[in-house]
Design a protein around this motif. Structure first.
Motif, PDB file in Angstrom:
ATOM      1  N   PHE A 176       4.615  -6.100   7.715  1.00 53.78           N
ATOM      2  CA  PHE A 176       3.488  -4.905   8.187  1.00 53.78           C
ATOM      3  C   PHE A 176       2.537  -5.552   9.198  1.00 53.78           C
ATOM      4  N   GLY A 177       2.230  -7.080   8.845  1.00 54.05           N
ATOM      5  CA  GLY A 177       1.465  -7.727   9.686  1.00 54.05           C
ATOM      6  C   GLY A 177       2.196  -8.081  11.088  1.00 54.05           C
ATOM      7  N   LEU A 178       3.366  -8.212  11.277  1.00 56.89           N
ATOM      8  CA  LEU A 178       4.144  -8.404  12.472  1.00 56.89           C
ATOM      9  C   LEU A 178       4.141  -7.081  13.339  1.00 56.89           C
ATOM     10  N   TRP A 179       4.310  -6.039  12.440  1.00 57.41           N
ATOM     11  CA  TRP A 179       4.487  -4.822  13.236  1.00 57.41           C
ATOM     12  C   TRP A 179       3.327  -4.332  14.014  1.00 57.41           C
ATOM     13  N   CYS A 180       2.154  -4.647  12.979  1.00 58.06           N
ATOM     14  CA  CYS A 180       0.890  -4.299  13.816  1.00 58.06           C
ATOM     15  C   CYS A 180       0.650  -5.543  15.181  1.00 58.06           C
ATOM     16  N   LYS A 239      -2.466  -4.047  17.704  1.00 52.87           N
ATOM     17  CA  LYS A 239      -3.355  -3.552  16.636  1.00 52.87           C
ATOM     18  C   LYS A 239      -3.549  -4.374  15.522  1.00 52.87           C
ATOM     19  N   SER A 240      -4.685  -4.763  15.496  1.00 51.07           N
ATOM     20  CA  SER A 240      -5.112  -5.521  13.952  1.00 51.07           C
ATOM     21  C   SER A 240      -5.391  -4.697  13.029  1.00 51.07           C
ATOM     22  N   LEU A 241      -4.628  -4.723  11.779  1.00 51.83           N
ATOM     23  CA  LEU A 241      -4.898  -3.776  10.679  1.00 51.83           C
ATOM     24  C   LEU A 241      -4.422  -2.405  11.069  1.00 51.83           C
ATOM     25  N   LEU A 242      -3.469  -1.988  11.597  1.00 53.75           N
ATOM     26  CA  LEU A 242      -3.014  -0.721  12.030  1.00 53.75           C
ATOM     27  C   LEU A 242      -2.760   0.052  10.876  1.00 53.75           C
ATOM     28  N   PHE A 243      -2.396  -0.430   9.753  1.00 56.08           N
ATOM     29  CA  PHE A 243      -2.228   0.163   8.472  1.00 56.08           C
ATOM     30  C   PHE A 243      -3.206  -0.429   7.415  1.00 56.08           C
ATOM     31  N   SER A 244      -3.727   0.544   6.566  1.00 56.17           N
ATOM     32  CA  SER A 244      -4.572   0.108   5.640  1.00 56.17           C
ATOM     33  C   SER A 244      -3.794  -0.652   4.425  1.00 56.17           C
ATOM     34  N   TRP A 245      -4.576  -1.816   4.087  1.00 57.36           N
ATOM     35  CA  TRP A 245      -4.100  -2.752   3.092  1.00 57.36           C
ATOM     36  C   TRP A 245      -3.741  -2.006   1.819  1.00 57.36           C
ATOM     37  N   VAL A 286      -0.268  -0.685   2.344  1.00 59.81           N
ATOM     38  CA  VAL A 286       0.705  -1.834   2.424  1.00 59.81           C
ATOM     39  C   VAL A 286       1.006  -2.295   0.895  1.00 59.81           C
ATOM     40  N   GLY A 287      -0.143  -2.205   0.150  1.00 58.72           N
ATOM     41  CA  GLY A 287       0.120  -2.705  -1.268  1.00 58.72           C
ATOM     42  C   GLY A 287       0.818  -1.862  -1.983  1.00 58.72           C
ATOM     43  N   LEU A 288       0.820  -0.572  -1.823  1.00 62.28           N
ATOM     44  CA  LEU A 288       1.477   0.514  -2.279  1.00 62.28           C
ATOM     45  C   LEU A 288       3.027   0.440  -2.171  1.00 62.28           C
ATOM     46  N   CYS A 289       3.407  -0.019  -0.728  1.00 63.06           N
ATOM     47  CA  CYS A 289       4.799  -0.082  -0.469  1.00 63.06           C
ATOM     48  C   CYS A 289       5.325  -1.203  -1.235  1.00 63.06           C
ATOM     49  N   ALA A 334      -2.614  -8.536   0.215  1.00 62.15           N
ATOM     50  CA  ALA A 334      -3.364  -9.887   0.636  1.00 62.15           C
ATOM     51  C   ALA A 334      -2.537 -10.472   1.609  1.00 62.15           C
ATOM     52  N   SER A 335      -1.170 -10.364   1.556  1.00 64.11           N
ATOM     53  CA  SER A 335      -0.679 -11.214   2.542  1.00 64.11           C
ATOM     54  C   SER A 335      -0.460 -10.449   3.963  1.00 64.11           C
ATOM     55  N   TYR A 336      -0.711  -9.165   3.937  1.00 62.02           N
ATOM     56  CA  TYR A 336      -0.887  -8.358   5.070  1.00 62.02           C
ATOM     57  C   TYR A 336      -2.281  -8.452   5.907  1.00 62.02           C
ATOM     58  N   VAL A 337      -3.340  -8.739   5.039  1.00 62.36           N
ATOM     59  CA  VAL A 337      -4.758  -9.171   5.630  1.00 62.36           C
ATOM     60  C   VAL A 337      -4.692 -10.742   6.086  1.00 62.36           C
ATOM     61  N   LEU A 338      -3.856 -11.431   5.562  1.00 61.37           N
ATOM     62  CA  LEU A 338      -3.948 -12.854   6.038  1.00 61.37           C
ATOM     63  C   LEU A 338      -3.087 -12.989   7.062  1.00 61.37           C
ATOM     64  N   ILE A 339      -1.913 -12.394   7.121  1.00 53.56           N
ATOM     65  CA  ILE A 339      -1.150 -12.767   8.583  1.00 53.56           C
ATOM     66  C   ILE A 339      -1.664 -12.134   9.646  1.00 53.56           C
ATOM     67  N   ASN A 340      -2.656 -10.965   9.361  1.00 50.80           N
ATOM     68  CA  ASN A 340      -3.121 -10.337  10.636  1.00 50.80           C
ATOM     69  C   ASN A 340      -4.340 -11.324  10.984  1.00 50.80           C
ATOM     70  N   LYS A 341      -5.142 -11.899  10.163  1.00 47.40           N
ATOM     71  CA  LYS A 341      -6.028 -12.842  10.394  1.00 47.40           C
ATOM     72  C   LYS A 341      -5.567 -14.124  11.101  1.00 47.40           C
ATOM     73  N   ALA A 342      -4.281 -14.432  10.587  1.00 47.31           N
ATOM     74  CA  ALA A 342      -3.745 -15.718  11.240  1.00 47.31           C
ATOM     75  C   ALA A 342      -3.144 -15.529  12.711  1.00 47.31           C
TER      76      ALA A 342
END
Length: 448
Positions: free
Chosen positions: A366-370, A375-381, A384-387, A421-429
């Motif tokens: 999801f982070g790579l897709w964003c 767009k950073s954090l295109l999806f709500s975390w 992503v967690g629910l997925c 958590a990994s979604y938020v971290l990859i977007n940050k990185a």
């Protein structure tokens, strides 16, 4: 940083209390009888097979004492620091005694002098760690969000520290030549690789070595970001070599450890590939790799799902009927971390890390897709967690139909937190990499 230590200390305190009383099988015991039992709790003669459980109690209380000591803040007055340390020591010891007493009401929890000794040792180690290295560790954590060279150095130190600490858990070191001989006679350690074990479970063996490579990719990438270092690739491979040699030698002296020379090569490969991948990334224009992210995510989705299916035994497992699966579902306990109590600390940690590794790619995808859409954090975390949780539901449902598997609802919660958590971290990185050209001095540095 002190504020975050307070939050972490409270959360960890709740975790210690909860984890010490699971599975909450309460049985009423008269007060006087409980006091008599507690006054006469035994000291057990533990063998090497039980050493990991005893050490786990030490490890459990180290972060507790460290976090509460750090939560008091940076006090420079020697008298205040001493008073704060004494207060944390008393509170942790009171907590240990209180939990051990409460466990009398929650069989099959066991109560022994050994546990109190272990928890006291863990408390002292945590306090000493806080007093000796606490400021340095908190300083490293403070550097993490700054997005400059200090962040890179801090990440390298913390990442390798965490890597080493997790690699040697549960720290059940042999303490005599007789124990070492018994351990080596088990036949699990090999100079190069155990071909017999890999021939029986080829996929799991391949995944194990692949994970060893992937885990050190970030360390190699971080090393690449350090300026004024020539021959980065050679240095990374050399670091991987010494890290591998050190790790495998230590594994020889861990009763639950497995030493294989091939793991030295995987660590060298992981560090080297991390440097090469980061070098390639920085040499590409943003638009070059950004437009390839969506096809990459789509192409890797099916192989990822197939790998999840195979890892969980779906390929060669014995499948059950719907009736038997329904019976297994009816017997399943939904209490968080219920099944963690009925296994060893080593297997519990392996299960936790395995699930984190299993569902982390969802957040990354999801982070790579964003990043592909810029767009950073295109999806709500949360989504992503629910997925991640949704995939975990399918995996645990699969286990219902496999004879040698049992579902664990806790894995669904782990999947949710890991994916989010990994979604938020990859977007940050990725934001950090794309925006911070100062790290490499506004130019590409060759790894040769």
């Amino acid at each position: 940083m002190t504020k975050y230590c307070c939050y972490a200390a409270v959360v960890y305190l709740v975790f210690v209390i909860y984890g010490s009383l699971v599975p909450f099988d309460y049985q009423n015991v008269p007060w006087q009888q409980a006091l008599d039992k507690f006054k006469n709790i035994p000291y057990l003669d533990l063998g090497i097979e039980s050493r990991a459980d005893w050490i786990a109690n030490i490890v459990l209380y180290i972060p507790l004492a460290f976090l509460w000591s750090s939560a008091l803040g940076n006090v420079y007055s020697l008298s205040l620091r001493f008073a704060g340390t004494a207060l944390v020591l008393c509170l942790c010891l009171l907590l240990a005694v209180g939990i051990e007493f409460c466990q009398l009401y929650f069989p099959p929890r066991t109560v022994s002098i050994n546990d109190l000794i272990a928890e006291s040792i863990g408390t002292v180690i945590g306090l000493l760690t806080s007093q000796i290295w606490g400021r340095q560790l908190l300083k490293l954590c403070h550097h993490l969000p700054l997005s400059h060279l200090l962040s890179v150095k801090a990440l390298i130190k913390l990442y390798l520290l965490g890597y080493v600490l997790l690699s040697f858990f549960p720290y059940d070191f042999v303490t005599s030549f007789a124990e070492l001989e018994t351990k080596l006679e088990g036949g699990h350690d090999h100079i190069f690789i155990s071909f017999d074990a890999c021939s029986n479970e080829l996929v799991r063996c391949a995944v194990k070595f692949l994970v060893e490579i992937i885990v050190l990719l970030p360390a190699g990438g971080l090393l690449y970001l350090l300026p004024h270092i020539s021959h980065k690739l050679a240095l990374a491979v050399l670091v991987g070599f010494f890290l591998g040699v050190f790790s495998e030698i230590v594994q020889l002296f861990l009763y639950s450890g497995i030493a294989q020379g091939f793991s030295i090569l995987t660590r060298m490969l992981g560090m080297g590939l991390g440097v090469i991948a980061t070098d390639w990334l920085y040499k590409q224009k943003m638009a070059h790799w950004q437009k390839r992210l969506k096809p990459f995510v789509l192409m890797t989705t099916l192989p990822y799902l197939a790998l999840v299916f195979i890892i969980n035994g779906g390929w060669n497992g014995a499948w059950l009927t719907v009736e038997l699966a329904s019976t297994k579902l009816a017997e399943t306990h939904f209490m968080p971390f219920y099944y963690f109590y009925y296994t060893t600390e080593t297997l519990a940690l392996v299960s936790l890390i395995s699930n984190v590794g299993l569902y982390m790619p969802i957040g990354f995808a999801f982070g790579l897709w964003c990043r592909a859409t810029d767009k950073s954090l295109l999806f709500s975390w949360v989504w992503v967690g629910l997925c991640g949780a949704g995939l975990a539901v399918l995996v645990e449902t699969e286990k219902l139909f496999l004879a040698d598997k049992h579902p664990d609802p806790t894995d669904i919660e782990i999947a949710f937190m890991t994916a989010a958590a990994s979604y938020v971290l990859i977007n940050k990185a990725l934001s950090w990499i794309s925006q911070d050209s100062k790290l490499l001095g506004n130019k590409v540095i060759s790894i040769k």
